[in-house]
Design a protein around this motif. Sequence first.
Motif, PDB file in Angstrom:
ATOM      1  N   ALA A  60     -84.810 -25.168  21.675  1.00  0.00           N
ATOM      2  CA  ALA A  60     -85.476 -26.450  21.423  1.00  0.00           C
ATOM      3  C   ALA A  60     -84.985 -27.053  20.110  1.00  0.00           C
ATOM      4  O   ALA A  60     -84.755 -28.263  20.008  1.00  0.00           O
ATOM      5  CB  ALA A  60     -86.986 -26.255  21.388  1.00  0.00           C
ATOM      6  N   MET A  61     -84.817 -26.194  19.094  1.00  0.00           N
ATOM      7  CA  MET A  61     -84.297 -26.664  17.810  1.00  0.00           C
ATOM      8  C   MET A  61     -82.860 -27.159  17.961  1.00  0.00           C
ATOM      9  O   MET A  61     -82.475 -28.199  17.402  1.00  0.00           O
ATOM     10  CB  MET A  61     -84.379 -25.528  16.787  1.00  0.00           C
ATOM     11  N   GLN A  62     -82.043 -26.433  18.734  1.00  0.00           N
ATOM     12  CA  GLN A  62     -80.660 -26.853  18.944  1.00  0.00           C
ATOM     13  C   GLN A  62     -80.586 -28.165  19.721  1.00  0.00           C
ATOM     14  O   GLN A  62     -79.711 -28.995  19.467  1.00  0.00           O
ATOM     15  CB  GLN A  62     -79.895 -25.739  19.665  1.00  0.00           C
ATOM     16  N   ALA A  63     -81.517 -28.362  20.660  1.00  0.00           N
ATOM     17  CA  ALA A  63     -81.565 -29.644  21.377  1.00  0.00           C
ATOM     18  C   ALA A  63     -81.870 -30.778  20.409  1.00  0.00           C
ATOM     19  O   ALA A  63     -81.308 -31.873  20.525  1.00  0.00           O
ATOM     20  CB  ALA A  63     -82.621 -29.591  22.492  1.00  0.00           C
ATOM     21  N   GLN A  64     -82.758 -30.502  19.445  1.00  0.00           N
ATOM     22  CA  GLN A  64     -83.035 -31.512  18.433  1.00  0.00           C
ATOM     23  C   GLN A  64     -81.792 -31.795  17.608  1.00  0.00           C
ATOM     24  O   GLN A  64     -81.522 -32.945  17.235  1.00  0.00           O
ATOM     25  CB  GLN A  64     -84.184 -31.065  17.534  1.00  0.00           C
ATOM     26  N   ALA A  65     -81.017 -30.739  17.320  1.00  0.00           N
ATOM     27  CA  ALA A  65     -79.750 -30.949  16.609  1.00  0.00           C
ATOM     28  C   ALA A  65     -78.821 -31.844  17.410  1.00  0.00           C
ATOM     29  O   ALA A  65     -78.048 -32.624  16.840  1.00  0.00           O
ATOM     30  CB  ALA A  65     -79.083 -29.600  16.331  1.00  0.00           C
ATOM     31  N   CYS A  66     -78.900 -31.761  18.740  1.00  0.00           N
ATOM     32  CA  CYS A  66     -78.075 -32.598  19.621  1.00  0.00           C
ATOM     33  C   CYS A  66     -78.681 -33.979  19.844  1.00  0.00           C
ATOM     34  O   CYS A  66     -78.064 -34.825  20.493  1.00  0.00           O
ATOM     35  CB  CYS A  66     -77.917 -31.921  20.982  1.00  0.00           C
ATOM     36  N   ARG A  67     -79.926 -34.161  19.354  1.00  0.00           N
ATOM     37  CA  ARG A  67     -80.681 -35.405  19.569  1.00  0.00           C
ATOM     38  C   ARG A  67     -80.883 -35.679  21.065  1.00  0.00           C
ATOM     39  O   ARG A  67     -80.744 -36.804  21.541  1.00  0.00           O
ATOM     40  CB  ARG A  67     -79.987 -36.590  18.887  1.00  0.00           C
ATOM     41  N   VAL A  68     -81.222 -34.606  21.791  1.00  0.00           N
ATOM     42  CA  VAL A  68     -81.566 -34.728  23.206  1.00  0.00           C
ATOM     43  C   VAL A  68     -82.874 -33.984  23.458  1.00  0.00           C
ATOM     44  O   VAL A  68     -83.300 -33.150  22.657  1.00  0.00           O
ATOM     45  CB  VAL A  68     -80.457 -34.163  24.126  1.00  0.00           C
ATOM     46  N   GLU A  69     -83.509 -34.290  24.575  1.00  0.00           N
ATOM     47  CA  GLU A  69     -84.756 -33.635  24.956  1.00  0.00           C
ATOM     48  C   GLU A  69     -84.439 -32.255  25.536  1.00  0.00           C
ATOM     49  O   GLU A  69     -83.573 -32.118  26.405  1.00  0.00           O
ATOM     50  CB  GLU A  69     -85.484 -34.490  25.997  1.00  0.00           C
ATOM     51  N   PRO A  70     -85.122 -31.186  25.073  1.00  0.00           N
ATOM     52  CA  PRO A  70     -84.854 -29.858  25.635  1.00  0.00           C
ATOM     53  C   PRO A  70     -85.314 -29.748  27.078  1.00  0.00           C
ATOM     54  O   PRO A  70     -86.304 -30.369  27.480  1.00  0.00           O
ATOM     55  CB  PRO A  70     -85.663 -28.925  24.730  1.00  0.00           C
ATOM     56  N   THR A  71     -84.586 -28.952  27.873  1.00  0.00           N
ATOM     57  CA  THR A  71     -84.947 -28.711  29.268  1.00  0.00           C
ATOM     58  C   THR A  71     -84.772 -27.232  29.579  1.00  0.00           C
ATOM     59  O   THR A  71     -84.125 -26.487  28.825  1.00  0.00           O
ATOM     60  CB  THR A  71     -84.074 -29.522  30.241  1.00  0.00           C
ATOM     61  N   ALA A  72     -85.308 -26.809  30.720  1.00  0.00           N
ATOM     62  CA  ALA A  72     -85.196 -25.410  31.133  1.00  0.00           C
ATOM     63  C   ALA A  72     -83.752 -25.007  31.383  1.00  0.00           C
ATOM     64  O   ALA A  72     -83.411 -23.823  31.282  1.00  0.00           O
ATOM     65  CB  ALA A  72     -86.033 -25.180  32.394  1.00  0.00           C
ATOM     66  N   LEU A  73     -82.873 -25.959  31.706  1.00  0.00           N
ATOM     67  CA  LEU A  73     -81.468 -25.636  31.928  1.00  0.00           C
ATOM     68  C   LEU A  73     -80.825 -25.017  30.697  1.00  0.00           C
ATOM     69  O   LEU A  73     -79.855 -24.263  30.806  1.00  0.00           O
ATOM     70  CB  LEU A  73     -80.690 -26.897  32.316  1.00  0.00           C
ATOM     71  N   MET A  74     -81.336 -25.349  29.527  1.00  0.00           N
ATOM     72  CA  MET A  74     -80.724 -24.891  28.277  1.00  0.00           C
ATOM     73  C   MET A  74     -81.040 -23.435  27.962  1.00  0.00           C
ATOM     74  O   MET A  74     -80.393 -22.828  27.108  1.00  0.00           O
ATOM     75  CB  MET A  74     -81.177 -25.793  27.126  1.00  0.00           C
TER      76      MET A  74
END
Length: 502
Positions: A60-74
Motif C-alpha cells: 500500500a505504501m509502495q502504491a502511494q509512492a507510485c501515486r496509484v490506488e492499491p489493489t489486491a493484484l499488487m
Amino acid sequence: MSGGLLVAGTTSDAGKSVVTAGICRWLVRQGVKVAPFKGQNMSLNSFVTREGAEIGRAQAMQAQACRVEPTALMNPVLLKPGGERSSQVVLLGKPVGELSARGYHGGRQQALLGTVLECLEELRGTYDAVICEGAGSPAEINLRRTDIVNMGVARGAGLPVLVVGDIDRGGVFASFFGTVALLSPEDQALVAGFLVNKFRGDVTLLEPGLDMLRGLTGRHTYGVLPFRHGLGIDEEDGLRVSLRGTVRESAVAPPHGEDVLRVAVCAVPLMSNFTDVDALAAEPGVVVRFVDRPEELADADLVVVPGTRGTVRALQWLRERGLAKALARRAAEGRPVLGICGGFQLLGEHIEDDVESRAGQVPGLGLLPVRVRFHPEKTLARPAGEALGEPVEGYEIHHGVAEVLGGTPFLDGCRTGQVWGTHWHGSLESDGFRRAFLREVAAASGRRFVPAPDTSFAALREEQLDLLGDLIEHHADTDALRRLIESGAPAGLPFIPPGAPA
C-alpha cells in the motif's frame, strides 16, 4: 518505458521495501506509469483496499509512492502468522484458511504460482513498468522448488533481478557473492547486479571492493545508497519490534505547547498494524515507545493497546506480566487508555473465540462495556465517520464482532471515562481528529500540551516517499537502472559455481 524489475535482497530487512518504493517514486517523477508488486508477503501489518481486499501495508505504501490506488493484484498472497508454525493465508485479498508452514510449502504454495504470475501479467498490461519486491533472500535453496516471490517470479515473468545488500550489518560482499553462487545457472542469468544500502562514510573507500565484486561476478553495482534515519516506513514484520527502544519517536521536534506527551504502546504478542501509532509519533512533542513491563506505564500520558493476531494470547500475556492490573489502575484513576482492534476487544467484558484461539469464552479486562464474539468471516472495510467533532477515516481487519452495551459511542466502539476502544486502524492519520484526541489526552493528564495546528500526516508521508525517490535519483546509476527495467538482464552474464574464488 515498458518493462519490470525484481528487487531481491541478501537477507530480510536488507531494505527491499524502501528501495522498491524509492524506485517507484523516482520513476513516477519521470512520467512513468508504474505499479508495485509482491507475489507473497508475510506480515502482520496489512491494509484494506477500496474494494475491500487485504494486502500488505508495504505494498500500500509502495502504491502511494507510485501515486496509484492499491489493489489486491499488487499482493496476491498474504500470510499472517498466528504463531510459530501456522499462518492465515489471504488470497487476492480474502482469507482462505490456516495452514502450517509444512503444509504450505509442501504443495499449496507452488499451486499459487499461476495466480501470482497472472496478477503480475495483468499489472504489466496496465502499467508502463512494474517494480516487484522479493522476500527474504532468493538464495533460500531449501525453498526454491516452491518459490512464488523471488526467482520463481523472475523466471516465470522473465524479470531482471537487482540484489540489495545492507552494508551496515557487515559482510555485504560475501552476501552478494554467496547469493549469486547458490543459484542455478538459469536463475543466475537473471541476476543483473547489486545495490548497496545503508552506507556510512566515504564511498571512494568502497569502490575497490565494488571493482573486485564485478571482477568476481561479472555484474554491475547499480548504486550505493547512504544511511538515512527514519526510512523504515510501514515495515512488514510486526514480530520483531525492539522493546524499550526508539522504534517510533518524534523527539526531534519540540512541543508546540509547554509539555511533551508520552505514549506507551503495549508490545503484545503477534502485534499487528503497529503502524497505527506512526501518526502520533509524527506529532511534534509526542514521544512514542513500545513497552512490556507495568512500571513502564507509570509516566505515560496515554497507553495504547494495539491490534494483534492473537487476542486471547495477548490477554493472557498482559495478565502474566502485570500489565492488566496496571491498565485497570489507570482506568480507575481516569488516565487515558486507547485500544485498537484486538486491543479494543480485550478491554471488553468477555471474548467468545471459537475461531482464532478456539479458547471458547474468556473473561476480558472489563474496562469497557463490550462483549466480543469471533466469526469465521473476516470484516474488511474502509469506514468513514466523525468523532470529537472531526471527520475520521480508517480501515477494519478483524474476526471479532463487538456488541457495545453502554458507554459513549466512539467510532464503531465506545469510551467509558478515559478508556477508548475502536476497531478502526489508521484513524489517527486523520489530522483534525488526532489533534482533538491529543487535546483530550493532555487535559486528562494535566499536561500543557498543544497539538501543532499544521501537522499533516499525509504530507509527512509524501516527504518520506520523495526522500526515497531522491536516494535513487542521486545515488543510483539511473541510466543503467532504466535500461535494466526496459531491456532485462544483460546477455552472457557469467555463471558462478559455488566456491569459485577458492
